[in-house]
Design a protein around this motif. Structure first.
Motif, PDB file in Angstrom:
ATOM      1  N   SER A 134       0.843  -1.192   0.000  1.00 30.59           N
ATOM      2  CA  SER A 134       0.000   0.000   0.000  1.00 30.59           C
ATOM      3  C   SER A 134       0.880   1.244   0.000  1.00 30.59           C
ATOM      4  O   SER A 134       2.049   1.195   0.399  1.00 30.59           O
ATOM      5  CB  SER A 134      -0.895   0.008   1.244  1.00 30.59           C
ATOM      6  OG  SER A 134      -0.102   0.170   2.405  1.00 30.59           O
ATOM      7  N   GLN A 135       0.302   2.355  -0.444  1.00 29.83           N
ATOM      8  CA  GLN A 135       1.055   3.618  -0.384  1.00 29.83           C
ATOM      9  C   GLN A 135       1.429   3.980   1.051  1.00 29.83           C
ATOM     10  O   GLN A 135       2.564   4.400   1.285  1.00 29.83           O
ATOM     11  CB  GLN A 135       0.250   4.753  -1.020  1.00 29.83           C
ATOM     12  CG  GLN A 135       0.541   4.929  -2.482  1.00 29.83           C
ATOM     13  CD  GLN A 135      -0.136   6.170  -3.009  1.00 29.83           C
ATOM     14  OE1 GLN A 135      -1.354   6.301  -2.967  1.00 29.83           O
ATOM     15  NE2 GLN A 135       0.656   7.085  -3.518  1.00 29.83           N
ATOM     16  N   PRO A 136       0.515   3.839   2.021  1.00 33.44           N
ATOM     17  CA  PRO A 136       0.927   4.146   3.397  1.00 33.44           C
ATOM     18  C   PRO A 136       2.132   3.316   3.853  1.00 33.44           C
ATOM     19  O   PRO A 136       3.020   3.832   4.528  1.00 33.44           O
ATOM     20  CB  PRO A 136      -0.327   3.829   4.222  1.00 33.44           C
ATOM     21  CG  PRO A 136      -1.454   4.045   3.262  1.00 33.44           C
ATOM     22  CD  PRO A 136      -0.921   3.568   1.931  1.00 33.44           C
ATOM     23  N   TYR A 137       2.186   2.045   3.451  1.00 33.19           N
ATOM     24  CA  TYR A 137       3.337   1.223   3.811  1.00 33.19           C
ATOM     25  C   TYR A 137       4.595   1.741   3.117  1.00 33.19           C
ATOM     26  O   TYR A 137       5.663   1.821   3.733  1.00 33.19           O
ATOM     27  CB  TYR A 137       3.098  -0.247   3.464  1.00 33.19           C
ATOM     28  CG  TYR A 137       4.217  -1.136   3.938  1.00 33.19           C
ATOM     29  CD1 TYR A 137       4.321  -1.504   5.280  1.00 33.19           C
ATOM     30  CD2 TYR A 137       5.207  -1.573   3.070  1.00 33.19           C
ATOM     31  CE1 TYR A 137       5.369  -2.293   5.729  1.00 33.19           C
ATOM     32  CE2 TYR A 137       6.256  -2.365   3.502  1.00 33.19           C
ATOM     33  CZ  TYR A 137       6.331  -2.721   4.833  1.00 33.19           C
ATOM     34  OH  TYR A 137       7.374  -3.497   5.283  1.00 33.19           O
ATOM     35  N   LEU A 138       4.472   2.093   1.841  1.00 31.18           N
ATOM     36  CA  LEU A 138       5.607   2.646   1.102  1.00 31.18           C
ATOM     37  C   LEU A 138       6.153   3.871   1.836  1.00 31.18           C
ATOM     38  O   LEU A 138       7.368   4.028   1.984  1.00 31.18           O
ATOM     39  CB  LEU A 138       5.171   3.018  -0.318  1.00 31.18           C
ATOM     40  CG  LEU A 138       6.262   3.501  -1.258  1.00 31.18           C
ATOM     41  CD1 LEU A 138       6.032   2.938  -2.643  1.00 31.18           C
ATOM     42  CD2 LEU A 138       6.278   5.004  -1.325  1.00 31.18           C
ATOM     43  N   PHE A 139       5.251   4.720   2.352  1.00 34.63           N
ATOM     44  CA  PHE A 139       5.687   5.931   3.046  1.00 34.63           C
ATOM     45  C   PHE A 139       6.230   5.655   4.444  1.00 34.63           C
ATOM     46  O   PHE A 139       6.860   6.518   5.042  1.00 34.63           O
ATOM     47  CB  PHE A 139       4.571   6.976   3.073  1.00 34.63           C
ATOM     48  CG  PHE A 139       4.312   7.580   1.720  1.00 34.63           C
ATOM     49  CD1 PHE A 139       5.342   8.110   0.962  1.00 34.63           C
ATOM     50  CD2 PHE A 139       3.039   7.596   1.182  1.00 34.63           C
ATOM     51  CE1 PHE A 139       5.125   8.653  -0.289  1.00 34.63           C
ATOM     52  CE2 PHE A 139       2.796   8.142  -0.074  1.00 34.63           C
ATOM     53  CZ  PHE A 139       3.847   8.661  -0.808  1.00 34.63           C
ATOM     54  N   ARG A 140       6.020   4.454   4.965  1.00 33.96           N
ATOM     55  CA  ARG A 140       6.703   4.079   6.212  1.00 33.96           C
ATOM     56  C   ARG A 140       8.156   3.727   5.905  1.00 33.96           C
ATOM     57  O   ARG A 140       9.023   3.881   6.761  1.00 33.96           O
ATOM     58  CB  ARG A 140       5.993   2.909   6.883  1.00 33.96           C
ATOM     59  CG  ARG A 140       4.694   3.319   7.540  1.00 33.96           C
ATOM     60  CD  ARG A 140       4.223   2.340   8.590  1.00 33.96           C
ATOM     61  NE  ARG A 140       4.266   0.956   8.204  1.00 33.96           N
ATOM     62  CZ  ARG A 140       3.210   0.172   8.052  1.00 33.96           C
ATOM     63  NH1 ARG A 140       2.000   0.658   8.253  1.00 33.96           N
ATOM     64  NH2 ARG A 140       3.360  -1.091   7.725  1.00 33.96           N
TER      65      ARG A 140
ATOM     66  N   GLY B 210       8.780  10.092   1.603  1.00 37.90           N
ATOM     67  CA  GLY B 210       8.067  10.782   0.535  1.00 37.90           C
ATOM     68  C   GLY B 210       8.663  10.435  -0.813  1.00 37.90           C
ATOM     69  O   GLY B 210       9.681   9.734  -0.913  1.00 37.90           O
ATOM     70  N   LYS B 211       8.031  10.941  -1.856  1.00 37.45           N
ATOM     71  CA  LYS B 211       8.469  10.670  -3.221  1.00 37.45           C
ATOM     72  C   LYS B 211       9.891  11.183  -3.459  1.00 37.45           C
ATOM     73  O   LYS B 211      10.700  10.505  -4.111  1.00 37.45           O
ATOM     74  CB  LYS B 211       7.485  11.317  -4.200  1.00 37.45           C
ATOM     75  CG  LYS B 211       7.767  11.029  -5.655  1.00 37.45           C
ATOM     76  CD  LYS B 211       6.678  11.643  -6.522  1.00 37.45           C
ATOM     77  CE  LYS B 211       6.958  11.464  -7.992  1.00 37.45           C
ATOM     78  NZ  LYS B 211       5.885  12.059  -8.824  1.00 37.45           N
TER      79      LYS B 211
ATOM     80  N   ALA C  50      12.334  11.489  -1.310  1.00 33.15           N
ATOM     81  CA  ALA C  50      13.287  10.594  -0.643  1.00 33.15           C
ATOM     82  C   ALA C  50      13.448   9.300  -1.423  1.00 33.15           C
ATOM     83  O   ALA C  50      14.561   8.761  -1.536  1.00 33.15           O
ATOM     84  CB  ALA C  50      12.833  10.296   0.779  1.00 33.15           C
ATOM     85  N   LEU C  51      12.369   8.810  -1.987  1.00 31.76           N
ATOM     86  CA  LEU C  51      12.425   7.583  -2.775  1.00 31.76           C
ATOM     87  C   LEU C  51      13.215   7.807  -4.067  1.00 31.76           C
ATOM     88  O   LEU C  51      14.052   6.981  -4.448  1.00 31.76           O
ATOM     89  CB  LEU C  51      11.004   7.098  -3.075  1.00 31.76           C
ATOM     90  CG  LEU C  51      10.862   5.771  -3.798  1.00 31.76           C
ATOM     91  CD1 LEU C  51      11.656   4.654  -3.128  1.00 31.76           C
ATOM     92  CD2 LEU C  51       9.391   5.405  -3.887  1.00 31.76           C
ATOM     93  N   PHE C  52      12.987   8.939  -4.719  1.00 29.75           N
ATOM     94  CA  PHE C  52      13.744   9.247  -5.931  1.00 29.75           C
ATOM     95  C   PHE C  52      15.228   9.413  -5.605  1.00 29.75           C
ATOM     96  O   PHE C  52      16.091   8.916  -6.333  1.00 29.75           O
ATOM     97  CB  PHE C  52      13.206  10.506  -6.621  1.00 29.75           C
ATOM     98  CG  PHE C  52      13.829  10.751  -7.961  1.00 29.75           C
ATOM     99  CD1 PHE C  52      13.349  10.119  -9.099  1.00 29.75           C
ATOM    100  CD2 PHE C  52      14.918  11.604  -8.098  1.00 29.75           C
ATOM    101  CE1 PHE C  52      13.942  10.322 -10.343  1.00 29.75           C
ATOM    102  CE2 PHE C  52      15.514  11.822  -9.326  1.00 29.75           C
ATOM    103  CZ  PHE C  52      15.019  11.182 -10.461  1.00 29.75           C
ATOM    104  N   ALA C  53      15.533  10.092  -4.514  1.00 27.50           N
ATOM    105  CA  ALA C  53      16.935  10.275  -4.119  1.00 27.50           C
ATOM    106  C   ALA C  53      17.598   8.933  -3.839  1.00 27.50           C
ATOM    107  O   ALA C  53      18.751   8.709  -4.235  1.00 27.50           O
ATOM    108  CB  ALA C  53      17.024  11.181  -2.891  1.00 27.50           C
ATOM    109  N   ALA C  54      16.880   8.020  -3.192  1.00 28.22           N
ATOM    110  CA  ALA C  54      17.432   6.683  -2.926  1.00 28.22           C
ATOM    111  C   ALA C  54      17.651   5.928  -4.233  1.00 28.22           C
ATOM    112  O   ALA C  54      18.656   5.221  -4.392  1.00 28.22           O
ATOM    113  CB  ALA C  54      16.506   5.906  -1.998  1.00 28.22           C
ATOM    114  N   ALA C  55      16.739   6.068  -5.183  1.00 27.24           N
ATOM    115  CA  ALA C  55      16.892   5.421  -6.492  1.00 27.24           C
ATOM    116  C   ALA C  55      18.086   6.018  -7.236  1.00 27.24           C
ATOM    117  O   ALA C  55      18.851   5.299  -7.892  1.00 27.24           O
ATOM    118  CB  ALA C  55      15.612   5.556  -7.308  1.00 27.24           C
ATOM    119  N   ALA C  56      18.258   7.332  -7.142  1.00 32.89           N
ATOM    120  CA  ALA C  56      19.411   7.990  -7.761  1.00 32.89           C
ATOM    121  C   ALA C  56      20.711   7.477  -7.145  1.00 32.89           C
ATOM    122  O   ALA C  56      21.664   7.152  -7.865  1.00 32.89           O
ATOM    123  CB  ALA C  56      19.304   9.506  -7.609  1.00 32.89           C
ATOM    124  N   ASP C  57      20.728   7.393  -5.820  1.00 37.43           N
ATOM    125  CA  ASP C  57      21.913   6.860  -5.148  1.00 37.43           C
ATOM    126  C   ASP C  57      22.197   5.434  -5.591  1.00 37.43           C
ATOM    127  O   ASP C  57      23.357   5.056  -5.776  1.00 37.43           O
ATOM    128  CB  ASP C  57      21.742   6.908  -3.630  1.00 37.43           C
ATOM    129  CG  ASP C  57      21.984   8.286  -3.046  1.00 37.43           C
ATOM    130  OD1 ASP C  57      22.639   9.117  -3.711  1.00 37.43           O
ATOM    131  OD2 ASP C  57      21.527   8.527  -1.914  1.00 37.43           O
TER     132      ASP C  57
END
Length: 177
Positions: free
Chosen positions: A41-47, A51-52, A54-61
């Protein structure tokens, strides 16, 4: 079926994010699509990611980390042109995965947009780190570094836009098309 740990689930989300962001870019990708790809779920993803951004930054890293790892492993025990050639061959295998290639391109687009100064700074720092790893590992001159990275960016572009390997644009490039 065994349950995934939070760290395993986080890794699954990160892999899905790379694929989704690679294909849709930062603005064209919803966190809902990423959550759906993983089956959370999106709420789980945000745990797992606050946020989006932070997720993009992690993917970039993740992209930079993989490139550093590929370069370092390929050049182990080598120096100079021999090390650069080994890195080039290994890189061509890395970007044969279209999602890896496109995620790299999306990272540069997101940084260049100027919309997120923190992300742009992060990308510049990671690029400088990549440059330093190649320089330190190979001992390459300024000219060799420019040729290596310039060829790499040209190859990224040729691959991204689908220029066939037999096209004259590939002539003289050190990477396998």
């Amino acid at each position: 079926m065994a349950r995934m740990s939070a760290e395993e689930r986080r890794e699954s989300v990160l892999r899905a994010a790379v694929v989704e962001f690679a294909r849709g870019g930062y603005h064209g990708t919803s966190t809902e699509a990423i959550a759906r790809r993983v089956g959370v779920s999106q709420p789980y993803l945000f745990r797992l990611f606050p946020g989006k951004q932070a997720l993009f930054a992690a993917a970039a890293d993740r992209c930079f980390d993989r490139t550093v790892q590929v370069f370092t492993e390929a050049a182990e025990g080598l120096r100079g042109e021999e090390a650069l050639d080994a890195m080039a061959r290994a890189y061509s295998e890395l970007v044969a995965d279209r999602d890896v290639l496109l995620m790299q391109m999306q990272v540069y687009v997101a940084a260049a947009s100027g919309e997120d100064a923190e992300l742009a700074g992060r990308v510049r720092r990671r690029w400088a780190e990549l440059w330093s790893v190649v320089r330190g590992t190979t001992g390459a001159t300024d000219e060799e570094m420019s040729r290596f990275f310039g060829s790499g960016m040209l190859i990224n572009t040729l691959l991204a836009i689908g220029v066939p390997a037999e096209d004259e644009s590939w002539a003289g490039l050190r990477f396998d098309a």
